[in-house]
Design a protein around this motif. Structure first.
Motif, mmCIF file in Angstrom:
data_model
loop_
_atom_site.group_PDB
_atom_site.id
_atom_site.type_symbol
_atom_site.label_atom_id
_atom_site.label_comp_id
_atom_site.label_asym_id
_atom_site.label_seq_id
_atom_site.Cartn_x
_atom_site.Cartn_y
_atom_site.Cartn_z
ATOM 1 N N VAL A 30 0.809 -1.223 0.000
ATOM 2 C CA VAL A 30 0.000 0.000 0.000
ATOM 3 C C VAL A 30 0.838 1.268 0.000
ATOM 4 C CG1 VAL A 30 -1.897 1.157 1.177
ATOM 5 C CG2 VAL A 30 -1.675 -1.326 1.311
ATOM 6 N N ALA A 31 2.096 1.121 0.421
ATOM 7 C CA ALA A 31 2.935 2.304 0.627
ATOM 8 C C ALA A 31 2.955 3.275 -0.558
ATOM 9 C CB ALA A 31 4.345 1.881 1.012
ATOM 10 N N PRO A 32 3.213 2.796 -1.769
ATOM 11 C CA PRO A 32 3.273 3.750 -2.879
ATOM 12 C C PRO A 32 1.975 4.527 -3.055
ATOM 13 C CG PRO A 32 4.261 1.688 -3.511
ATOM 14 C CD PRO A 32 3.590 1.448 -2.192
ATOM 15 N N ALA A 33 0.865 3.894 -2.771
ATOM 16 C CA ALA A 33 -0.410 4.602 -2.909
ATOM 17 C C ALA A 33 -0.490 5.757 -1.913
ATOM 18 C CB ALA A 33 -1.581 3.637 -2.700
ATOM 19 N N SER A 58 14.152 16.165 -3.702
ATOM 20 C CA SER A 58 14.686 16.074 -5.060
ATOM 21 C C SER A 58 16.063 15.415 -5.060
ATOM 22 C CB SER A 58 14.737 17.454 -5.713
ATOM 23 O OG SER A 58 15.738 18.244 -5.116
ATOM 24 N N ARG A 59 16.866 15.769 -4.069
ATOM 25 C CA ARG A 59 18.174 15.116 -3.984
ATOM 26 C C ARG A 59 18.042 13.628 -3.710
ATOM 27 N NH1 ARG A 59 22.371 18.881 -0.665
ATOM 28 N NH2 ARG A 59 21.852 20.889 -1.621
ATOM 29 N N GLY A 60 17.168 13.308 -2.779
ATOM 30 C CA GLY A 60 16.984 11.900 -2.434
ATOM 31 C C GLY A 60 16.514 11.103 -3.641
ATOM 32 N N ILE A 61 15.539 11.668 -4.347
ATOM 33 C CA ILE A 61 15.014 10.980 -5.522
ATOM 34 C C ILE A 61 16.120 10.802 -6.561
ATOM 35 C CG2 ILE A 61 13.442 11.213 -7.479
ATOM 36 C CD1 ILE A 61 11.995 10.399 -5.002
ATOM 37 N N ALA A 62 16.878 11.882 -6.792
ATOM 38 C CA ALA A 62 17.949 11.809 -7.788
ATOM 39 C C ALA A 62 18.980 10.745 -7.399
ATOM 40 C CB ALA A 62 18.611 13.176 -7.935
ATOM 41 N N GLY A 63 19.359 10.760 -6.137
ATOM 42 C CA GLY A 63 20.334 9.775 -5.669
ATOM 43 C C GLY A 63 19.820 8.359 -5.834
ATOM 44 N N MET A 64 18.583 8.160 -5.467
ATOM 45 C CA MET A 64 17.998 6.837 -5.578
ATOM 46 C C MET A 64 17.927 6.397 -7.030
ATOM 47 S SD MET A 64 17.346 5.255 -2.860
ATOM 48 C CE MET A 64 17.825 5.777 -1.221
ATOM 49 N N VAL A 107 11.512 4.284 -1.770
ATOM 50 C CA VAL A 107 11.528 5.012 -0.502
ATOM 51 C C VAL A 107 10.209 4.910 0.262
ATOM 52 C CG1 VAL A 107 12.037 7.243 0.528
ATOM 53 C CG2 VAL A 107 13.110 6.608 -1.612
ATOM 54 N N ALA A 108 9.163 4.592 -0.471
ATOM 55 C CA ALA A 108 7.822 4.625 0.123
ATOM 56 C C ALA A 108 7.703 3.885 1.461
ATOM 57 C CB ALA A 108 6.796 4.106 -0.869
ATOM 58 N N PRO A 109 8.167 2.635 1.548
ATOM 59 C CA PRO A 109 7.994 1.931 2.829
ATOM 60 C C PRO A 109 8.685 2.647 3.988
ATOM 61 C CG PRO A 109 8.476 0.386 1.095
ATOM 62 C CD PRO A 109 8.706 1.754 0.514
ATOM 63 N N ALA A 110 9.790 3.296 3.705
ATOM 64 C CA ALA A 110 10.480 4.019 4.773
ATOM 65 C C ALA A 110 9.624 5.172 5.284
ATOM 66 C CB ALA A 110 11.827 4.538 4.277
ATOM 67 N N MET A 111 9.010 5.890 4.357
ATOM 68 C CA MET A 111 8.146 6.990 4.770
ATOM 69 C C MET A 111 6.947 6.469 5.545
ATOM 70 S SD MET A 111 9.895 9.323 3.602
ATOM 71 C CE MET A 111 8.875 10.705 4.030
#
Lengths: 232, 232
Positions: free
Chosen positions: A193-196, B161-167, B193-197
């Motif tokens: 579900v996370a991405p959602a 933006s940095r995190g996304i770029a790095g990933m 990154v989603a699960p971490a958030m």
DNA sequence: ACATTATGACTGACTGGTCAGTCAAAGTCA
DNA sequence: TGACTTTGACTGACCAGTCAGTCATAATGT
């Protein structure tokens, strides 16, 4: 909070006025000249206005005067329907969420492959949540949850725990049928579900900077879980 | 004398205002009884207290009196360091985030397999964010972002933006090396990154109801992306 | 060294505006 | 008409931001 107003609290907090007349009809209600119907209409207007304001400003910064103005009623009228600002907020969350949960739980039993079912769920989510005010509601709950344990509890009980349980069942079915390889996934349905959730949050925070194609993202995510398909 | 209420307000710890006088003792450290040091101490106390209060109550519901009390200073002192409540909040976010970003960007160039690098990042995230006040800060930004475009912008620019770029770079490397199958993943590093958030948000909203083993969840998620390893 | 003066960090009572909640009066329907 | 509903001016608590005054410390004078 900390308010110790003299005398008793207002005696109302009525649920849905009298009689079953006030059903959730909405606009269909013929001539709105009978009192119960008018009351229901006003209540609905207040709920919608309040939702809008709370989403835009958060609980503490929202003024009841603004809600009243937006709903086209006097401030006092709000107190005919809700005990105070706080319980109004809590009821609001219920009022918006309950119908959604009800609709989902009374859905026809799903069929097809697990991937198809998850896809149906995702597309439903995009249509009904991500691209509507309800998406912002989710963010609002994340924002105010810690200060409204009742809201967080309700949301966990009605939405999160059920959602997680449902997803887990689906994942287990997927594993049993061989559609899903990762057996451990059943331990963390959150991953599915996370991405959602991220999509919802992204839209309201960063859409201005970098719009996100939520639908595509969810598709890619499902490819990850079920194994690649073909690109559409 | 005193107050110069001109709107400009330059709130910073002036570094030993006077000229060459400071040269006196080589060891500036010494006892924190000189003015600049005391001021810096107080400022730090205010920042910490404010962070605590804002996290606990949100921007609008936080009282500067409470921040002052918690920091052990008078309310007026806050205004010697910050222009007003709003800019205080915005500065706060910067003050907390900037050192983290700096530390990350000056890290030794990562080595090892892509999975190892991502794992290192995840464990770092768990240690430095998920289980600290900074995790709550993330939730606070999600909560207040829409009302503080400056904060949302800053956070997007410096972190997201940095995190996304790095990933994305990492994912592309993983694809090139054959560690990652899903080529489309590079289009949506958010998925990684989603699960971490979600873990961060979950902890502050639902930990009471259902504690979440974030570390395990991230591990399972990585298994999903890189292919299963062995269970611990 | 010691005394005297200057500085500005710090305080907290105070002000002015804001807003949740109330209620007497006006309005509306049956 | 009389019961019920709605209104919005009003009250009082609350709080961000101010500023005149205090006092420890630093600077200067003798």
């Amino acid at each position: 909070m900390t308010k110790k107003p003299t005398t008793s609290a207002s005696p109302n907090v009525r649920t849905t006025a009298k009689g079953p007349a006030a059903a959730a009809g909405g606009e269909v209600t013929a001539i709105a000249s009978n009192r119960a119907a008018r009351a229901a209409e006003r209540r609905a207007a207040i709920v919608e206005a309040a939702l809008e304001e709370f989403i835009a400003r958060g609980f503490a910064a929202t003024r009841l005067d603004d809600i009243a103005k937006r709903a086209g009623v006097a401030k006092g009228t709000i107190y005919l329907h809700f005990k105070d600002k706080e319980s109004m907020f809590e009821e609001l969350v219920r009022i918006v969420i309950v119908p959604v949960v009800e609709r989902l739980t009374t859905l026809p039993p799903p069929t097809g492959s697990v991937r198809e079912r998850v896809e149906a769920f995702a597309s439903n989510f995009l249509k009904e949540v991500a691209n509507t005010r309800r998406g912002d509601l989710v963010r609002l709950i994340v924002a105010e949850g810690p200060r409204f344990p009742a809201v967080a509890d309700f949301y966990y009980r009605e939405v999160v725990s059920r959602g997680i349980a449902g997803m887990r069942a689906l994942i287990e079915l997927g594993i049993a049928r061989g559609e899903i390889q990762q057996k451990n996934l059943a331990r963390f349905p959150q991953i599915l579900v996370a991405p959602a959730m991220i999509a919802v949050i992204w839209q309201s925070l960063f859409a201005r900077h970098a719009p996100l194609d939520a639908q595509e993202m969810l598709r890619v995510h499902l490819d990850l879980i079920f194994g690649e398909r073909r690109t559409t």
